[in-house]
Motif scaffolding. Structure first.
Motif, PDB file in Angstrom:
ATOM      1  N   MET A  82       6.817 -14.092  -2.288  1.00  0.00           N
ATOM      2  CA  MET A  82       6.428 -13.043  -1.467  1.00  0.00           C
ATOM      3  C   MET A  82       7.523 -12.664  -0.460  1.00  0.00           C
ATOM      4  O   MET A  82       8.087 -14.366   0.026  1.00  0.00           O
ATOM      5  N   SER A  83       7.421 -12.334  -0.179  1.00  0.00           N
ATOM      6  CA  SER A  83       8.844 -11.058   0.937  1.00  0.00           C
ATOM      7  C   SER A  83       8.357 -10.957   2.177  1.00  0.00           C
ATOM      8  O   SER A  83       7.304 -11.579   2.853  1.00  0.00           O
ATOM      9  N   GLU A  84       9.182 -12.035   2.655  1.00  0.00           N
ATOM     10  CA  GLU A  84       9.215 -11.811   4.588  1.00  0.00           C
ATOM     11  C   GLU A  84       8.369 -10.504   4.727  1.00  0.00           C
ATOM     12  O   GLU A  84       7.567 -10.937   5.885  1.00  0.00           O
ATOM     13  N   ASP A  85       8.648  -9.566   4.969  1.00  0.00           N
ATOM     14  CA  ASP A  85       8.313  -8.194   4.951  1.00  0.00           C
ATOM     15  C   ASP A  85       6.302  -8.515   4.817  1.00  0.00           C
ATOM     16  O   ASP A  85       5.691  -7.617   5.251  1.00  0.00           O
ATOM     17  N   ASP A  86       5.918  -8.968   3.599  1.00  0.00           N
ATOM     18  CA  ASP A  86       5.290  -8.758   3.281  1.00  0.00           C
ATOM     19  C   ASP A  86       4.284  -9.750   4.367  1.00  0.00           C
ATOM     20  O   ASP A  86       2.729  -9.583   4.588  1.00  0.00           O
ATOM     21  N   ARG A  87       4.558 -11.216   4.515  1.00  0.00           N
ATOM     22  CA  ARG A  87       4.060 -11.698   5.199  1.00  0.00           C
ATOM     23  C   ARG A  87       4.064 -11.157   7.211  1.00  0.00           C
ATOM     24  O   ARG A  87       2.902 -11.140   7.731  1.00  0.00           O
ATOM     25  N   THR A  88       4.710 -10.622   7.282  1.00  0.00           N
ATOM     26  CA  THR A  88       4.984  -9.875   8.394  1.00  0.00           C
ATOM     27  C   THR A  88       3.444  -8.728   8.122  1.00  0.00           C
ATOM     28  O   THR A  88       2.620  -8.835   9.544  1.00  0.00           O
ATOM     29  N   MET A  89       3.639  -8.010   7.571  1.00  0.00           N
ATOM     30  CA  MET A  89       2.200  -6.665   7.187  1.00  0.00           C
ATOM     31  C   MET A  89       1.253  -7.246   7.226  1.00  0.00           C
ATOM     32  O   MET A  89       0.084  -6.796   8.321  1.00  0.00           O
ATOM     33  N   GLY A  90       0.844  -8.535   6.745  1.00  0.00           N
ATOM     34  CA  GLY A  90      -0.386  -8.736   6.178  1.00  0.00           C
ATOM     35  C   GLY A  90      -0.929  -9.477   7.435  1.00  0.00           C
ATOM     36  O   GLY A  90      -1.862  -9.660   8.678  1.00  0.00           O
ATOM     37  N   MET A  91       0.107  -9.776   8.815  1.00  0.00           N
ATOM     38  CA  MET A  91       0.249 -10.517  10.234  1.00  0.00           C
ATOM     39  C   MET A  91      -0.125  -9.131  10.830  1.00  0.00           C
ATOM     40  O   MET A  91      -1.526  -9.221  11.245  1.00  0.00           O
ATOM     41  N   LEU A  92       1.001  -8.361  10.242  1.00  0.00           N
ATOM     42  CA  LEU A  92       0.085  -6.975  11.306  1.00  0.00           C
ATOM     43  C   LEU A  92      -0.978  -6.334  11.106  1.00  0.00           C
ATOM     44  O   LEU A  92      -1.401  -5.658  12.643  1.00  0.00           O
ATOM     45  N   VAL A  93      -1.866  -7.208  10.285  1.00  0.00           N
ATOM     46  CA  VAL A  93      -3.124  -6.216   9.977  1.00  0.00           C
ATOM     47  C   VAL A  93      -4.221  -6.752  10.694  1.00  0.00           C
ATOM     48  O   VAL A  93      -5.029  -5.908  11.289  1.00  0.00           O
ATOM     49  N   HIS A  94      -4.444  -7.793  10.932  1.00  0.00           N
ATOM     50  CA  HIS A  94      -4.665  -8.813  11.492  1.00  0.00           C
ATOM     51  C   HIS A  94      -4.441  -8.585  13.022  1.00  0.00           C
ATOM     52  O   HIS A  94      -5.537  -8.638  13.741  1.00  0.00           O
ATOM     53  N   LEU A  95      -3.595  -8.335  13.356  1.00  0.00           N
ATOM     54  CA  LEU A  95      -3.455  -8.458  14.742  1.00  0.00           C
ATOM     55  C   LEU A  95      -3.367  -6.994  15.271  1.00  0.00           C
ATOM     56  O   LEU A  95      -3.998  -6.631  16.221  1.00  0.00           O
ATOM     57  N   ILE A 110      -9.526   1.335  12.684  1.00  0.00           N
ATOM     58  CA  ILE A 110      -9.084   2.417  12.878  1.00  0.00           C
ATOM     59  C   ILE A 110      -7.478   1.718  12.137  1.00  0.00           C
ATOM     60  O   ILE A 110      -6.597   2.342  11.883  1.00  0.00           O
ATOM     61  N   GLY A 111      -6.603   1.061  13.476  1.00  0.00           N
ATOM     62  CA  GLY A 111      -5.562   0.013  13.122  1.00  0.00           C
ATOM     63  C   GLY A 111      -5.583  -0.234  11.492  1.00  0.00           C
ATOM     64  O   GLY A 111      -4.386   0.054  10.705  1.00  0.00           O
ATOM     65  N   VAL A 112      -6.690  -1.368  11.532  1.00  0.00           N
ATOM     66  CA  VAL A 112      -6.678  -1.961  10.519  1.00  0.00           C
ATOM     67  C   VAL A 112      -6.776  -0.268   8.494  1.00  0.00           C
ATOM     68  O   VAL A 112      -6.076  -1.254   7.999  1.00  0.00           O
ATOM     69  N   LEU A 113      -7.563   0.272   8.645  1.00  0.00           N
ATOM     70  CA  LEU A 113      -7.435   0.997   7.967  1.00  0.00           C
ATOM     71  C   LEU A 113      -6.346   2.095   7.811  1.00  0.00           C
ATOM     72  O   LEU A 113      -5.969   2.363   6.419  1.00  0.00           O
ATOM     73  N   ILE A 114      -5.704   2.179   8.966  1.00  0.00           N
ATOM     74  CA  ILE A 114      -4.635   3.075   8.407  1.00  0.00           C
ATOM     75  C   ILE A 114      -3.580   2.405   7.680  1.00  0.00           C
ATOM     76  O   ILE A 114      -3.003   2.669   7.078  1.00  0.00           O
ATOM     77  N   LEU A 115      -2.749   1.187   8.266  1.00  0.00           N
ATOM     78  CA  LEU A 115      -2.630   0.185   8.041  1.00  0.00           C
ATOM     79  C   LEU A 115      -2.564  -0.142   6.447  1.00  0.00           C
ATOM     80  O   LEU A 115      -1.615  -0.284   5.372  1.00  0.00           O
ATOM     81  N   TRP A 116      -4.272  -0.047   6.477  1.00  0.00           N
ATOM     82  CA  TRP A 116      -4.062  -0.991   4.395  1.00  0.00           C
ATOM     83  C   TRP A 116      -3.898   0.294   3.554  1.00  0.00           C
ATOM     84  O   TRP A 116      -3.142   0.400   2.584  1.00  0.00           O
ATOM     85  N   LEU A 117      -4.696   1.440   3.952  1.00  0.00           N
ATOM     86  CA  LEU A 117      -3.936   2.301   3.253  1.00  0.00           C
ATOM     87  C   LEU A 117      -2.756   3.182   2.813  1.00  0.00           C
ATOM     88  O   LEU A 117      -2.210   3.417   1.733  1.00  0.00           O
ATOM     89  N   VAL A 118      -2.311   2.868   3.624  1.00  0.00           N
ATOM     90  CA  VAL A 118      -0.796   2.865   3.504  1.00  0.00           C
ATOM     91  C   VAL A 118      -0.127   2.261   2.891  1.00  0.00           C
ATOM     92  O   VAL A 118       0.745   2.223   1.928  1.00  0.00           O
ATOM     93  N   LYS A 119      -0.077   0.322   3.462  1.00  0.00           N
ATOM     94  CA  LYS A 119       0.021  -0.656   2.752  1.00  0.00           C
ATOM     95  C   LYS A 119      -0.228  -0.771   1.431  1.00  0.00           C
ATOM     96  O   LYS A 119       0.493  -1.845   0.681  1.00  0.00           O
ATOM     97  N   ARG A 147       0.391  -7.144  -3.147  1.00  0.00           N
ATOM     98  CA  ARG A 147      -1.123  -7.486  -3.396  1.00  0.00           C
ATOM     99  C   ARG A 147      -1.241  -8.094  -2.388  1.00  0.00           C
ATOM    100  O   ARG A 147      -2.576  -8.095  -2.107  1.00  0.00           O
ATOM    101  N   PHE A 148      -0.534  -8.547  -1.748  1.00  0.00           N
ATOM    102  CA  PHE A 148      -0.814  -9.737   0.005  1.00  0.00           C
ATOM    103  C   PHE A 148      -1.275  -9.093   0.663  1.00  0.00           C
ATOM    104  O   PHE A 148      -2.099  -8.901   1.535  1.00  0.00           O
ATOM    105  N   VAL A 149      -0.370  -7.591   0.801  1.00  0.00           N
ATOM    106  CA  VAL A 149      -1.332  -7.071   2.197  1.00  0.00           C
ATOM    107  C   VAL A 149      -2.082  -6.310   1.951  1.00  0.00           C
ATOM    108  O   VAL A 149      -2.764  -6.284   2.535  1.00  0.00           O
ATOM    109  N   ASP A 150      -2.557  -5.584   0.684  1.00  0.00           N
ATOM    110  CA  ASP A 150      -4.162  -4.989  -0.153  1.00  0.00           C
ATOM    111  C   ASP A 150      -5.046  -6.018   0.192  1.00  0.00           C
ATOM    112  O   ASP A 150      -6.219  -5.968   0.799  1.00  0.00           O
ATOM    113  N   HIS A 151      -5.030  -7.962  -0.523  1.00  0.00           N
ATOM    114  CA  HIS A 151      -6.120  -8.553   0.258  1.00  0.00           C
ATOM    115  C   HIS A 151      -6.024  -8.630   1.715  1.00  0.00           C
ATOM    116  O   HIS A 151      -7.223  -8.890   2.101  1.00  0.00           O
TER     117      HIS A 151
END
Length: 113
Positions: free
Chosen positions: A1-14, A22-31, A36-40
């Motif tokens: 898993m890339s550093e970008d995936d970990r960052t995006m996964g963390m950003l979803v929770h932030l 709203i922010g969670v929904l937008i980021l999840w729909l885009v990424k 698979r990690f960001v989707d989860h």
């Protein structure tokens, strides 16, 4: 898993802390299709935010319907808010470490693929 995936996964929770659903929904729909990690983590954060929304709505209805409910519901909402904050920070840290985190009390509205 890339550093970008970990960052995006963390950003979803932030984003859940800052913007709620709203922010969670937008980021999840885009990424969601890119990782698979960001989707989860997006699904987990979205399910948790929907669970909090449902619980808050139910608590407000109980408080409105019963007068004594206000004395019980207001402290309960504060307690749920503090617990949610702790769980969201724990999920954020798990995503940053590259771990697959699941919220223990979230209703699975959006299931796994």
């Amino acid at each position: 898993m890339s550093e970008d995936d970990r960052t995006m996964g963390m950003l979803v929770h932030l984003l859940a802390l800052l913007t709620g659903i709203i922010g969670v929904l937008i980021l999840w729909l885009v990424k969601k299709d890119q990782s698979r990690f960001v989707d989860h983590h997006g699904r987990e954060a979205l399910n948790f935010q929907l669970t909090l929304l449902l619980a808050s709505f139910a608590a407000m209805m109980i408080g409105v319907v019963t007068v004594i409910g206000l004395f019980v519901v207001i402290p309960l909402i504060w307690g749920v808010g503090i617990a949610a904050l702790v769980m969201e920070i724990m999920a954020c840290l798990s995503a940053n470490r590259g771990e697959w985190h699941r919220y223990p009390v979230a209703i699975r509205f959006i299931g796994d693929r």
